[in-house]
Design an enzyme around this catalytic site. Sequence first.
Site, PDB file in Angstrom:
ATOM      1  N   TYR A  68       0.953  -1.033  -0.054  1.00  0.00           N
ATOM      2  CA  TYR A  68      -0.062   0.125  -0.036  1.00  0.00           C
ATOM      3  C   TYR A  68       0.917   1.277  -0.008  1.00  0.00           C
ATOM      4  CZ  TYR A  68       0.829   1.101   5.086  1.00  0.00           C
ATOM      5  OH  TYR A  68       1.354   1.473   6.241  1.00  0.00           O
TER       6      TYR A  68
ATOM      7  N   ARG B 157       8.128   3.968  -4.649  1.00  0.00           N
ATOM      8  CA  ARG B 157       8.306   3.073  -3.637  1.00  0.00           C
ATOM      9  C   ARG B 157       7.167   1.773  -3.758  1.00  0.00           C
ATOM     10  NH1 ARG B 157       7.534   5.208   2.459  1.00  0.00           N
ATOM     11  NH2 ARG B 157       5.400   5.460   1.848  1.00  0.00           N
TER      12      ARG B 157
ATOM     13  N   ARG C  13      -8.378 -20.172  -1.931  1.00  0.00           N
ATOM     14  CA  ARG C  13      -7.425 -19.854  -1.134  1.00  0.00           C
ATOM     15  C   ARG C  13      -6.312 -20.901  -1.017  1.00  0.00           C
ATOM     16  NH1 ARG C  13      -5.701 -21.343   3.652  1.00  0.00           N
ATOM     17  NH2 ARG C  13      -4.900 -19.670   5.226  1.00  0.00           N
TER      18      ARG C  13
ATOM     19  N   HIS D 223      -1.601 -21.055  -0.344  1.00  0.00           N
ATOM     20  CA  HIS D 223      -0.456 -20.312   0.151  1.00  0.00           C
ATOM     21  C   HIS D 223       0.312 -20.040  -1.370  1.00  0.00           C
ATOM     22  CE1 HIS D 223      -1.606 -21.284   4.120  1.00  0.00           C
ATOM     23  NE2 HIS D 223      -0.806 -20.539   4.492  1.00  0.00           N
TER      24      HIS D 223
ATOM     25  N   LYS E 245       6.287  -1.980   2.018  1.00  0.00           N
ATOM     26  CA  LYS E 245       5.067  -1.313   2.563  1.00  0.00           C
ATOM     27  C   LYS E 245       3.903  -2.469   2.421  1.00  0.00           C
ATOM     28  CE  LYS E 245       3.169   3.371   3.153  1.00  0.00           C
ATOM     29  NZ  LYS E 245       3.186   3.371   4.657  1.00  0.00           N
TER      30      LYS E 245
ATOM     31  N   GLU F 152      12.462   2.223  14.253  1.00  0.00           N
ATOM     32  CA  GLU F 152      11.450   3.465  13.829  1.00  0.00           C
ATOM     33  C   GLU F 152      10.181   3.249  14.486  1.00  0.00           C
ATOM     34  OE1 GLU F 152       9.809   2.816  10.002  1.00  0.00           O
ATOM     35  OE2 GLU F 152       9.462   0.510  10.241  1.00  0.00           O
TER      36      GLU F 152
ATOM     37  N   LEU G 170      10.762   1.246   7.285  1.00  0.00           N
ATOM     38  CA  LEU G 170      10.429   1.806   5.841  1.00  0.00           C
ATOM     39  C   LEU G 170      11.149   2.854   5.420  1.00  0.00           C
ATOM     40  CD1 LEU G 170       7.744   1.174   4.053  1.00  0.00           C
ATOM     41  CD2 LEU G 170       7.101   3.483   5.280  1.00  0.00           C
TER      42      LEU G 170
HETATM   43  N1  PDD Z   1       2.900   5.105   7.537  1.00  0.00           N
HETATM   44  N2  PDD Z   1       7.399   3.826   9.142  1.00  0.00           N
HETATM   45  C1  PDD Z   1       6.323   3.090   9.071  1.00  0.00           C
HETATM   46  C2  PDD Z   1       6.262   1.756   9.550  1.00  0.00           C
HETATM   47  C3  PDD Z   1       5.399   3.689   8.439  1.00  0.00           C
HETATM   48  O1  PDD Z   1       3.921   3.151   8.281  1.00  0.00           O
HETATM   49  C4  PDD Z   1       5.257   5.147   7.851  1.00  0.00           C
HETATM   50  C5  PDD Z   1       4.101   5.777   7.099  1.00  0.00           C
HETATM   51  C6  PDD Z   1       6.498   5.489   8.193  1.00  0.00           C
HETATM   52  C7  PDD Z   1       6.739   6.969   7.157  1.00  0.00           C
HETATM   53  O2  PDD Z   1       6.812   6.951   5.968  1.00  0.00           O
HETATM   54  P1  PDD Z   1       6.270   8.171   4.931  1.00  0.00           P
HETATM   55  O3  PDD Z   1       7.105   9.503   5.369  1.00  0.00           O
HETATM   56  O4  PDD Z   1       6.568   7.708   3.775  1.00  0.00           O
HETATM   57  O5  PDD Z   1       4.918   8.428   5.219  1.00  0.00           O
HETATM   58  C8  PDD Z   1       7.677   5.002   8.741  1.00  0.00           C
HETATM   59  C9  PDD Z   1       1.672   5.612   6.850  1.00  0.00           C
HETATM   60  C10 PDD Z   1       1.480   7.126   6.977  1.00  0.00           C
HETATM   61  C11 PDD Z   1       0.528   5.042   7.094  1.00  0.00           C
HETATM   62  O6  PDD Z   1       0.610   3.515   7.414  1.00  0.00           O
HETATM   63  O7  PDD Z   1      -0.624   5.483   7.535  1.00  0.00           O
END
Ligand code: PDD
Length: 284
Positions: free
Chosen positions: A33, A52, A100, A102, A147, A179, A203
Site C-alpha cells: 500500500y 516506492r 485460497r 498459499h 510497505k 522506527e 520503511l
Molecule cells: N505510514 N514507518 C512506518 C512503519 C510507516 O508505516 C510509515 C508511514 C513511515 C513514514 O513513511 P512516510 O514518510 O513515507 O509516510 C515510517 C503511513 C503514513 C501509514 O501507514 O498510514
Amino acid sequence: MTDLIWLNGEIIPMADARIGVEDRGFQFADGVYEVIRLYNARPFTLNEHLARLHQSAQAIGLSIPLPIDQLSREIHKLIDQSNAKEAMVYLQLTRGIAPRNHQFPDHPRPTLLFYTRPLPPLPAPGQSTGVKLCCVPDERWKCCWIKSIALLPNILAKNHAIAHGFDEAAFVEGGLVSECSSSNLFAIFGNTLLTHPAGPRVLPGITRAALLDLAPQAGLQIDERPLRESEIPHADELFITSTTREISWVSHFNQHPFPPHCGQKTLKLHQLLREQIIAMTGAR
Ligand code: PDD
C-alpha cells in the site's frame, strides 16, 4: 468532497465498492500500500510514493496492472472527481482473487484501488503538543522496507503504547531503536541528525528522505545509524516523521521527559519542509 473510489480501473461511489472474500489481500494480507498526502488538491511527492509502490510490489512478485505514468494520471482524475483538497490518498494493491492457497495463483489478477480521505490541517510548527513515545520489542519481519498491508505487529505496538498513556510505539531490538509503528524516528545531537539507515528494519519513509535532503540547509550533518535506546534520553531533540503528520516533536521517551517545547532545529527542519510543500503544491 464526494465519496468515490477507483477500483480496478473504474471510479465508482465508495458505497458500491465490493472486494471478494477470496481476495488474497483479505485472506493473506498479500499486498502492499501507499499513503500520499494532498495539499491544496495536489499530491505531494507522488512520484516518490509511486516509485516506492513499484519497489514494494516488485519485492513480493506483483506487477502494478498499469504503467506508473498512467497510474499517476488516474490518481489525479480521482482527486479531481472527489473534489479532495486537504486529504490523503490511500492506495492498495493485492494479488487479487483466487481460491485460497498459499501458493501464488498461476495468473493473478491484482486488485488495485485508491480513494481519498480528508485530513485535518496540521498545526503550525511548534504549536503542537509533543508526542509521547514508548519502546516495544520489534516483533516484525525483516523486510520492513516493503510497505506491506500486513500491519498487525504495528497495530499491536501502537495500541500497547496508547493503553499505557503514550501516543506512539518505537520498535527496539537488541537495545537498538529502529522506527515507530507508523513513522520514522530522528534524533538531534549537537549539529548531527541521526536516523536508522534504510534497509530491512525500517520503511524508507518519503518524509524521511525529504528531511535528509533538507538537513544541510538547516546546518545539520547526517549520521544514518541505529540509535541505542540508552542514548536517546541524551539527545537534544527527538522527532518522528510521516506523510500524514509531517514532523512531530517528541516530549517523552519512555519515562524520560524532553524540554516541553519543540526544539529549534526541529522547527527549522519543519519550516524547510513546509517551504518545499508550498513550492510543490501551492499549499498555504
Ligand atoms: N505510514 N514507518 C512506518 C512503519 C510507516 O508505516 C510509515 C508511514 C513511515 C513514514 O513513511 P512516510 O514518510 O513515507 O509516510 C515510517 C503511513 C503514513 C501509514 O501507514 O498510514
